[in-house]
Design an enzyme around this catalytic site. Structure first.
Site, PDB file in Angstrom:
ATOM      1  N   HIS A  26       0.821  -1.217   0.000  1.00 12.25           N
ATOM      2  CA  HIS A  26       0.000   0.000   0.000  1.00 12.25           C
ATOM      3  C   HIS A  26       0.856   1.268   0.000  1.00 12.25           C
ATOM      4  O   HIS A  26       0.351   2.356   0.260  1.00 12.25           O
ATOM      5  CB  HIS A  26      -0.971   0.004   1.196  1.00 12.25           C
ATOM      6  CG  HIS A  26      -2.094  -0.980   1.034  1.00 12.25           C
ATOM      7  ND1 HIS A  26      -2.941  -1.352   2.056  1.00 12.25           N
ATOM      8  CD2 HIS A  26      -2.525  -1.664  -0.064  1.00 12.25           C
ATOM      9  CE1 HIS A  26      -3.827  -2.234   1.612  1.00 12.25           C
ATOM     10  NE2 HIS A  26      -3.598  -2.436   0.331  1.00 12.25           N
ATOM     11  N   CYS A  31       5.127  12.227  -7.979  1.00 10.35           N
ATOM     12  CA  CYS A  31       4.266  12.901  -8.947  1.00 10.35           C
ATOM     13  C   CYS A  31       3.061  12.022  -9.231  1.00 10.35           C
ATOM     14  O   CYS A  31       3.202  10.820  -9.476  1.00 10.35           O
ATOM     15  CB  CYS A  31       5.061  13.137 -10.238  1.00 10.35           C
ATOM     16  SG  CYS A  31       4.029  13.725 -11.594  1.00 10.35           S
ATOM     17  N   ASN A  54      -4.146 -12.911  15.588  1.00 12.23           N
ATOM     18  CA  ASN A  54      -5.085 -11.792  15.727  1.00 12.23           C
ATOM     19  C   ASN A  54      -5.898 -12.032  16.997  1.00 12.23           C
ATOM     20  O   ASN A  54      -6.382 -13.142  17.200  1.00 12.23           O
ATOM     21  CB  ASN A  54      -6.013 -11.749  14.496  1.00 12.23           C
ATOM     22  CG  ASN A  54      -6.752 -10.435  14.371  1.00 12.23           C
ATOM     23  OD1 ASN A  54      -7.316  -9.936  15.344  1.00 12.23           O
ATOM     24  ND2 ASN A  54      -6.751  -9.867  13.174  1.00 12.23           N
ATOM     25  N   ALA A  78       0.289  -9.445  18.416  1.00 15.49           N
ATOM     26  CA  ALA A  78       1.454  -9.697  17.566  1.00 15.49           C
ATOM     27  C   ALA A  78       2.746  -9.736  18.383  1.00 15.49           C
ATOM     28  O   ALA A  78       3.581 -10.628  18.200  1.00 15.49           O
ATOM     29  CB  ALA A  78       1.544  -8.599  16.513  1.00 15.49           C
TER      30      ALA A  78
HETATM   31  P1  OAD Z   1      -7.849  -3.097  10.156  1.00 13.01           P
HETATM   32  O1  OAD Z   1      -7.999  -1.922  11.069  1.00 13.01           O
HETATM   33  O2  OAD Z   1      -8.931  -3.373   9.192  1.00 13.01           O
HETATM   34  O3  OAD Z   1      -7.654  -4.414  11.051  1.00 13.01           O
HETATM   35  C1  OAD Z   1      -6.743  -4.456  12.112  1.00 13.01           C
HETATM   36  C2  OAD Z   1      -6.740  -5.871  12.669  1.00 13.01           C
HETATM   37  O4  OAD Z   1      -5.718  -5.968  13.643  1.00 13.01           O
HETATM   38  C3  OAD Z   1      -8.043  -6.306  13.347  1.00 13.01           C
HETATM   39  O5  OAD Z   1      -8.463  -7.561  12.834  1.00 13.01           O
HETATM   40  C4  OAD Z   1      -7.666  -6.409  14.828  1.00 13.01           C
HETATM   41  O6  OAD Z   1      -8.371  -7.439  15.485  1.00 13.01           O
HETATM   42  C5  OAD Z   1      -6.190  -6.731  14.737  1.00 13.01           C
HETATM   43  N1  OAD Z   1      -5.386  -6.327  15.901  1.00 13.01           N
HETATM   44  C6  OAD Z   1      -5.572  -5.301  16.766  1.00 13.01           C
HETATM   45  N2  OAD Z   1      -4.593  -5.251  17.679  1.00 13.01           N
HETATM   46  C7  OAD Z   1      -3.738  -6.284  17.404  1.00 13.01           C
HETATM   47  C8  OAD Z   1      -2.521  -6.749  17.976  1.00 13.01           C
HETATM   48  N3  OAD Z   1      -1.950  -6.153  19.046  1.00 13.01           N
HETATM   49  N4  OAD Z   1      -1.920  -7.824  17.402  1.00 13.01           N
HETATM   50  C9  OAD Z   1      -2.467  -8.443  16.315  1.00 13.01           C
HETATM   51  N5  OAD Z   1      -3.615  -8.029  15.734  1.00 13.01           N
HETATM   52  C10 OAD Z   1      -4.242  -6.963  16.265  1.00 13.01           C
HETATM   53  O7  OAD Z   1      -6.425  -2.933   9.428  1.00 13.01           O
HETATM   54  P2  OAD Z   1      -5.907  -3.638   8.097  1.00 13.01           P
HETATM   55  O8  OAD Z   1      -6.439  -5.009   7.953  1.00 13.01           O
HETATM   56  O9  OAD Z   1      -4.454  -3.450   8.055  1.00 13.01           O
HETATM   57  O10 OAD Z   1      -5.606   0.569   3.322  1.00 13.01           O
HETATM   58  O11 OAD Z   1      -6.564  -2.717   6.987  1.00 13.01           O
HETATM   59  C11 OAD Z   1      -6.294  -2.994   5.642  1.00 13.01           C
HETATM   60  C12 OAD Z   1      -6.248  -1.713   4.859  1.00 13.01           C
HETATM   61  O12 OAD Z   1      -7.441  -0.971   5.097  1.00 13.01           O
HETATM   62  C13 OAD Z   1      -5.142  -0.767   5.257  1.00 13.01           C
HETATM   63  O13 OAD Z   1      -3.907  -1.074   4.663  1.00 13.01           O
HETATM   64  C14 OAD Z   1      -5.667   0.538   4.752  1.00 13.01           C
HETATM   65  C15 OAD Z   1      -7.097   0.438   5.228  1.00 13.01           C
HETATM   66  O14 OAD Z   1      -8.002   1.195   4.539  1.00 13.01           O
HETATM   67  C16 OAD Z   1      -4.955   1.564   2.694  1.00 13.01           C
HETATM   68  O15 OAD Z   1      -4.398   2.450   3.296  1.00 13.01           O
HETATM   69  C17 OAD Z   1      -4.981   1.463   1.209  1.00 13.01           C
END
Ligand code: OAD
Length: 260
Positions: free
Chosen positions: A127, A135, A221, A239
């Site tokens: 990402h 640019c 998770n 994590a």
């Molecule tokens: P999310 O916010 O959707 O999910 C975060 C996950 O981390 C959840 O399933 C939580 O349960 C888990 N979590 C929380 N604390 C944790 C810990 N200490 N250890 C392990 N897991 C934990 O974030 P992403 O899945 O990364 O896109 O989101 C995907 C994409 O959506 C991002 O990259 C971003 C966003 O829109 C872009 O920026 C393009």
């Protein structure tokens, strides 16, 4: 699918890692939660529960009002600069050193750059990154997003808008980076999937490719996700706790000066 307490499976996972030739760690926002960076979708603190991503993080939003997107991302960058990689990032970097005879690739959806800062050498940021500008027309201009760059500005080379070098909603991923991530996933013997809600495509497809290609998929998770049904192991743990324990199991006697 096996759901067990983290401590009970470390020996099993450690054996898989020892036998593996290729390992992928696929990370999401939950990995950086312990650094104090809010995730996107968790409860009251989730970024997307408090702002409209279409306004602050989409390509349409950027074209409508670049300043709004610029300012919101600038604030996020300030927070990222202010905080640091946490024990989870450091344990994943330590894992790379422990398995130095294997190929360990980090594929991250995170834009914070913490994997590289923690010491991982092979990081694919599918990402993009919040630390660089480029640019919009991809004429070749790219630069670090310095402290002084507080306002949107035109590309100094071609006049198109300059913008953060990350994937906004409504945009495609960099095909080169995503193809590399797909290849590594397909070759992985062990595929760790940590801190992601498994909701954003196409990145969320990587664990599925890995599994279909024969990898053992290990999800870490604290909460269930759609991947929990598919993963070989779905471990309810943070994590930092999981990766620190895995490193301890793999190399109990190793003294690593960079560990905190
Ligand atoms: P999310 O916010 O959707 O999910 C975060 C996950 O981390 C959840 O399933 C939580 O349960 C888990 N979590 C929380 N604390 C944790 C810990 N200490 N250890 C392990 N897991 C934990 O974030 P992403 O899945 O990364 O896109 O989101 C995907 C994409 O959506 C991002 O990259 C971003 C966003 O829109 C872009 O920026 C393009």
């Amino acid at each position: 699918m096996k759901e067990r307490l983290a401590m009970a499976v470390h020996d099993e996972i450690a054996s898989l890692v020892r036998r593996a030739a290729e390992i992928v760690v696929f990370s999401g926002a939950g990995l950086s939660a312990d650094s104090g960076i809010p995730t996107f979708r968790d409860g009251a603190t989730g970024l997307w529960n408090n702002v409209d991503p279409d306004e602050v993080a989409s390509i349409d939003g950027f074209m409508r009002n670049p300043r709004v997107v610029w300012n919101w991302l600038r604030e996020l960058k300030n927070l990222v600069d202010d905080r640091q990689p946490n024990p989870g990032h450091r344990a994943i970097a330590r894992l790379e050193r422990i398995v130095a005879d294997k190929r360990l690739t980090v594929v991250t959806q995170n834009i914070d750059g913490y994997h590289s800062r923690a010491g991982n050498a092979d990081v694919l940021e599918v990402h993009g990154t919040i630390h660089r500008l480029r640019c919009h027309a991809r004429c070749g201009f790219a630069d670090e997003w310095g402290e002084d760059l507080r306002e949107p500005f035109p590309c100094p080379q071609c006049g198109a808008p300059a913008r953060p070098d990350l994937v906004l909603f409504g945009e495609a991923l960099d095909p080169e980076v995503f193809t590399a991530a797909g290849r590594r996933s397909a070759r992985a013997d062990v595929f760790f999937c940590v801190g992601t809600s498994f909701t954003v495509q196409p990145a969320a497809h990587l664990p599925v490719w890995a599994k279909a290609s024969g990898a053992t998929v290990v999800e870490i998770n604290p909460h269930r996700t759609p991947l929990s049904e598919v993963a070989d192991y779905s471990i309810r743990a943070g994590a930092s706790q999981f990766f620190a324990a895995l490193c301890q199991t793999l190399a109990p006697d190793a003294v690593d000066a960079t560990d905190a």
